[in-house]
Design a protein around this motif. Structure first.
Motif, PDB file in Angstrom:
ATOM      1  N   SER A  87       0.665  -1.345   0.096  1.00 17.67           N
ATOM      2  CA  SER A  87       0.080  -0.057  -0.081  1.00 17.67           C
ATOM      3  C   SER A  87       0.871   1.219   0.081  1.00 17.67           C
ATOM      4  CB  SER A  87      -1.066   0.131   1.207  1.00 17.67           C
ATOM      5  OG  SER A  87      -1.685  -0.842   1.056  1.00 17.67           O
ATOM      6  N   LYS A  88       0.591   2.234  -0.882  1.00 17.99           N
ATOM      7  CA  LYS A  88       1.116   3.484  -0.900  1.00 17.99           C
ATOM      8  C   LYS A  88       0.162   4.544  -0.471  1.00 17.99           C
ATOM      9  CE  LYS A  88       4.805   1.416  -2.720  1.00 17.99           C
ATOM     10  NZ  LYS A  88       5.930   1.179  -1.693  1.00 17.99           N
ATOM     11  N   GLY A  89       0.522   5.747  -0.453  1.00 17.96           N
ATOM     12  CA  GLY A  89      -0.207   7.234  -0.087  1.00 17.96           C
ATOM     13  C   GLY A  89       0.196   7.518   1.450  1.00 17.96           C
ATOM     14  N   THR A  90      -0.845   8.054   1.950  1.00 17.39           N
ATOM     15  CA  THR A  90      -0.392   8.916   3.065  1.00 17.39           C
ATOM     16  C   THR A  90      -1.570   8.711   4.032  1.00 17.39           C
ATOM     17  OG1 THR A  90       0.739  10.771   2.020  1.00 17.39           O
ATOM     18  CG2 THR A  90       0.111  11.263   4.319  1.00 17.39           C
ATOM     19  N   VAL A  91      -1.098   8.376   5.479  1.00 24.11           N
ATOM     20  CA  VAL A  91      -2.046   8.099   6.351  1.00 24.11           C
ATOM     21  C   VAL A  91      -1.679   9.182   7.779  1.00 24.11           C
ATOM     22  CG1 VAL A  91      -0.687   6.381   7.549  1.00 24.11           C
ATOM     23  CG2 VAL A  91      -3.247   6.541   8.198  1.00 24.11           C
ATOM     24  N   LEU A  92      -2.832   9.695   8.141  1.00 27.88           N
ATOM     25  CA  LEU A  92      -2.905  10.783   9.257  1.00 27.88           C
ATOM     26  C   LEU A  92      -3.420   9.986  10.317  1.00 27.88           C
ATOM     27  CD1 LEU A  92      -2.393  13.840  10.247  1.00 27.88           C
ATOM     28  CD2 LEU A  92      -4.904  14.248   9.827  1.00 27.88           C
ATOM     29  N   VAL A  93      -2.524   9.885  11.290  1.00 25.74           N
ATOM     30  CA  VAL A  93      -2.944   9.222  12.686  1.00 25.74           C
ATOM     31  C   VAL A  93      -3.232  10.259  13.715  1.00 25.74           C
ATOM     32  CG1 VAL A  93      -2.453   7.470  14.575  1.00 25.74           C
ATOM     33  CG2 VAL A  93      -1.422   7.319  12.029  1.00 25.74           C
ATOM     34  N   GLN A  94      -4.452  10.554  14.066  1.00 27.48           N
ATOM     35  CA  GLN A  94      -4.959  11.519  14.890  1.00 27.48           C
ATOM     36  C   GLN A  94      -4.467  10.884  16.288  1.00 27.48           C
ATOM     37  OE1 GLN A  94      -9.060  12.127  15.780  1.00 27.48           O
ATOM     38  NE2 GLN A  94      -8.965  14.286  15.110  1.00 27.48           N
ATOM     39  N   GLY A  95      -4.128  11.943  17.138  1.00 24.08           N
ATOM     40  CA  GLY A  95      -3.811  11.516  18.359  1.00 24.08           C
ATOM     41  C   GLY A  95      -2.686  10.534  18.584  1.00 24.08           C
ATOM     42  N   ARG A 124       4.374   2.155   9.624  1.00 23.71           N
ATOM     43  CA  ARG A 124       5.535   2.373   9.295  1.00 23.71           C
ATOM     44  C   ARG A 124       6.389   1.176   8.842  1.00 23.71           C
ATOM     45  NH1 ARG A 124       9.520   6.805   9.431  1.00 23.71           N
ATOM     46  NH2 ARG A 124      11.080   6.005   7.899  1.00 23.71           N
ATOM     47  N   GLN A 125       6.239   0.102   9.605  1.00 15.80           N
ATOM     48  CA  GLN A 125       6.812  -1.075   9.489  1.00 15.80           C
ATOM     49  C   GLN A 125       6.150  -2.021   8.586  1.00 15.80           C
ATOM     50  OE1 GLN A 125       9.690  -1.490  10.711  1.00 15.80           O
ATOM     51  NE2 GLN A 125      10.065   0.161  12.075  1.00 15.80           N
ATOM     52  N   LEU A 126       4.822  -2.167   8.421  1.00 16.12           N
ATOM     53  CA  LEU A 126       4.332  -3.217   7.360  1.00 16.12           C
ATOM     54  C   LEU A 126       3.547  -2.648   6.431  1.00 16.12           C
ATOM     55  CD1 LEU A 126       2.793  -5.199  10.578  1.00 16.12           C
ATOM     56  CD2 LEU A 126       5.157  -5.419   9.532  1.00 16.12           C
ATOM     57  N   THR A 127       3.708  -1.411   5.927  1.00 11.88           N
ATOM     58  CA  THR A 127       2.964  -0.865   4.883  1.00 11.88           C
ATOM     59  C   THR A 127       4.193   0.346   4.011  1.00 11.88           C
ATOM     60  OG1 THR A 127       2.163   1.304   5.507  1.00 11.88           O
ATOM     61  CG2 THR A 127       0.875  -0.577   5.852  1.00 11.88           C
ATOM     62  N   GLY A 128       3.745   0.540   3.023  1.00  7.95           N
ATOM     63  CA  GLY A 128       4.636   1.565   2.153  1.00  7.95           C
ATOM     64  C   GLY A 128       4.249   3.047   2.349  1.00  7.95           C
ATOM     65  N   LEU A 129       3.209   3.338   3.384  1.00  8.68           N
ATOM     66  CA  LEU A 129       2.499   4.720   3.462  1.00  8.68           C
ATOM     67  C   LEU A 129       3.725   5.757   4.231  1.00  8.68           C
ATOM     68  CD1 LEU A 129      -0.666   3.705   5.032  1.00  8.68           C
ATOM     69  CD2 LEU A 129      -0.372   4.229   2.768  1.00  8.68           C
ATOM     70  N   GLU A 130       3.182   6.822   3.710  1.00 11.81           N
ATOM     71  CA  GLU A 130       3.999   8.155   4.562  1.00 11.81           C
ATOM     72  C   GLU A 130       2.896   8.017   5.845  1.00 11.81           C
ATOM     73  OE1 GLU A 130       4.828  12.643   4.256  1.00 11.81           O
ATOM     74  OE2 GLU A 130       3.575  11.963   2.693  1.00 11.81           O
ATOM     75  N   LEU A 147      -1.593  20.313   5.944  1.00 11.03           N
ATOM     76  CA  LEU A 147      -1.467  19.394   4.953  1.00 11.03           C
ATOM     77  C   LEU A 147      -2.274  19.754   3.685  1.00 11.03           C
ATOM     78  CD1 LEU A 147      -2.955  16.753   7.486  1.00 11.03           C
ATOM     79  CD2 LEU A 147      -0.624  16.634   6.684  1.00 11.03           C
ATOM     80  N   PRO A 148      -1.503  20.813   2.884  1.00 15.56           N
ATOM     81  CA  PRO A 148      -1.945  21.005   1.670  1.00 15.56           C
ATOM     82  C   PRO A 148      -2.185  20.088   0.584  1.00 15.56           C
ATOM     83  CG  PRO A 148       0.159  22.095   1.916  1.00 15.56           C
ATOM     84  CD  PRO A 148      -0.085  21.395   3.164  1.00 15.56           C
ATOM     85  N   ASP A 149      -1.387  18.873   0.634  1.00 16.53           N
ATOM     86  CA  ASP A 149      -1.301  18.077  -0.445  1.00 16.53           C
ATOM     87  C   ASP A 149      -2.336  16.837  -0.117  1.00 16.53           C
ATOM     88  OD1 ASP A 149       0.434  19.284  -1.933  1.00 16.53           O
ATOM     89  OD2 ASP A 149       2.102  18.284  -1.102  1.00 16.53           O
ATOM     90  N   GLY A 150      -3.101  17.060   0.993  1.00 19.51           N
ATOM     91  CA  GLY A 150      -4.092  16.077   1.641  1.00 19.51           C
ATOM     92  C   GLY A 150      -3.472  14.601   1.996  1.00 19.51           C
ATOM     93  N   VAL A 151      -4.260  13.805   2.324  1.00 16.55           N
ATOM     94  CA  VAL A 151      -3.976  12.555   2.823  1.00 16.55           C
ATOM     95  C   VAL A 151      -5.105  11.348   2.240  1.00 16.55           C
ATOM     96  CG1 VAL A 151      -2.958  13.332   4.904  1.00 16.55           C
ATOM     97  CG2 VAL A 151      -5.178  12.615   4.937  1.00 16.55           C
ATOM     98  N   ASP A 152      -4.406  10.265   2.179  1.00 18.85           N
ATOM     99  CA  ASP A 152      -5.410   9.187   1.601  1.00 18.85           C
ATOM    100  C   ASP A 152      -6.337   8.510   2.703  1.00 18.85           C
ATOM    101  OD1 ASP A 152      -4.477   8.924  -1.105  1.00 18.85           O
ATOM    102  OD2 ASP A 152      -2.702   8.632  -0.154  1.00 18.85           O
ATOM    103  N   TYR A 153      -5.860   8.579   4.114  1.00 15.09           N
ATOM    104  CA  TYR A 153      -6.508   7.822   5.057  1.00 15.09           C
ATOM    105  C   TYR A 153      -6.391   8.633   6.324  1.00 15.09           C
ATOM    106  CZ  TYR A 153      -5.396   3.876   1.746  1.00 15.09           C
ATOM    107  OH  TYR A 153      -5.427   3.298   0.598  1.00 15.09           O
TER     108      TYR A 153
END
Length: 331
Positions: free
Chosen positions: A149-157, A171-177, A210-216
């Motif tokens: 999986s690629k893209g960006t995830v935002l983890v709130q809190g 971070r360890q198990l996906t290809g996400l930022e 986050l001007p470029d947004g996130v996927d998740y």
């Protein structure tokens, strides 16, 4: 006379500042059902689920035991148990449909129990089960992410219990930022140390940061956030929420076809009791811990599982200012 055990519970719903909000009790030792383990509890941790249950469920004078994390040793097993035997060290979160883990001896279904990581002591291990199961299910069951999986995830809190695990797993198990939210300098550094690529301030304007947004988005505090998510989540993205604020209106998400998922770690125990999925998750998580991939989130250890210490730990959780997890060890 039945054999008695020590426990901590409550008989009426009260603010945690009230000395009667949590009480030291003596209760009969329970008998295992066929798939149950009777576990000698060595350590427990405190989660937001504890005050949620305490304040929403009034037992009308009957003793109710909280606690949804434990690490301990199997004392006895039910007649149908195949996964464990007496003497095994285990960790688990349990079920809200049964008495909680804040007791010297506790019954848990073997199918939602895992082998404790060998590299952690009981206190370090007790910090992890509920948050690990929750974060794992959010990422890999609700969002169906994979190693590719690629893209960006935002983890709130991201400095909280679930957030700190979600950052590590993503971070360890996906290809996400992986982007975490935090505000204080110490919590920002804690999130970076867990593996986040960067941290944004959840008290600031997320759309500006986050001007470029996130996927998740992994959302622990969703009240008033739907309009913001509608701005920052890219088309066809998704949000996974832990909370259920009153009056939640999801219509702003429709224009971009953003999916909304709920996560409740107890759903499997409540509605699919024969599933071994959480046993398998906890087994895999223990392997990751022992390989040094996943790390305990225990930041505070309190010796002595009793009402006074549990009130103290719960006050900190209710205040919402804790970093990582608070663990209590030893009855």
């Amino acid at each position: 006379m039945p054999e008695l055990m020590r426990a901590v519970g409550y008989r009426t719903s009260l603010p945690i500042s009230d000395p009667a909000s949590l009480l030291d009790l003596e209760l009969p030792v329970p008998e295992p059902d066929p798939h149950d383990l009777l576990v000698r509890v060595e350590a427990v941790s405190v989660n937001p689920a504890d005050p949620w249950v305490r304040l929403s469920t009034d037992p009308q004078g009957e003793p109710k035991i909280l606690g949804y994390d434990a690490a301990g040793v199997v004392e006895r097993v039910g007649s149908a148990v195949t996964l464990f035997r007496p003497g095994d060290e285990v960790w688990y979160a349990g079920s809200i449909a049964r008495p909680g883990t804040n007791s010297a001896l506790h019954l848990v279904d073997e199918r939602i129990t895992g082998p404790k990581p060998a590299s952690l002591d009981f206190a370090q291990a007790a910090a992890l089960p509920l948050t690990t199961l929750t974060a794992w299910e959010m990422l890999f069951d609700r969002l169906r992410l994979t190693a590719d999986s690629k893209g960006t995830v935002l983890v709130q809190g991201a400095a909280g219990g679930v957030g700190a695990i979600a950052v590590q797993l993503a971070r360890q198990l996906t290809g996400l930022e992986v982007i975490g939210t935090a505000s204080r300098p110490e919590s920002r550094q804690y999130v970076l140390d867990r593996g986040a690529h960067r941290v944004v301030d959840h008290h600031g304007d997320l759309a500006e940061q986050l001007p470029d947004g996130v996927d998740y988005v992994l959302s622990a505090h969703s009240a008033g956030m739907v309009e913001t998510y509608a701005k920052i989540v890219r088309p066809f993205g998704a949000v996974v929420a832990l909370d259920e604020p009153a009056g939640l209106d999801l219509r702003p998400l429709k224009l971009k076809s953003i999916a909304w998922h709920w996560e409740l770690m107890f759903t499997r125990a409540l509605f699919d009791p024969e599933s071994t999925a959480q046993h398998e998750i906890l087994t895999r998580a223990a392997e990751l811990v022992d390989k040094g991939v996943l790390h305990t989130t225990m930041t505070t250890r309190i010796d002595g599982i009793n009402a006074t210490n549990l009130r103290r730990a719960t006050e900190a959780v209710e205040a919402g200012s804790t970093i990582g997890k608070t663990v209590l060890a030893g009855f």
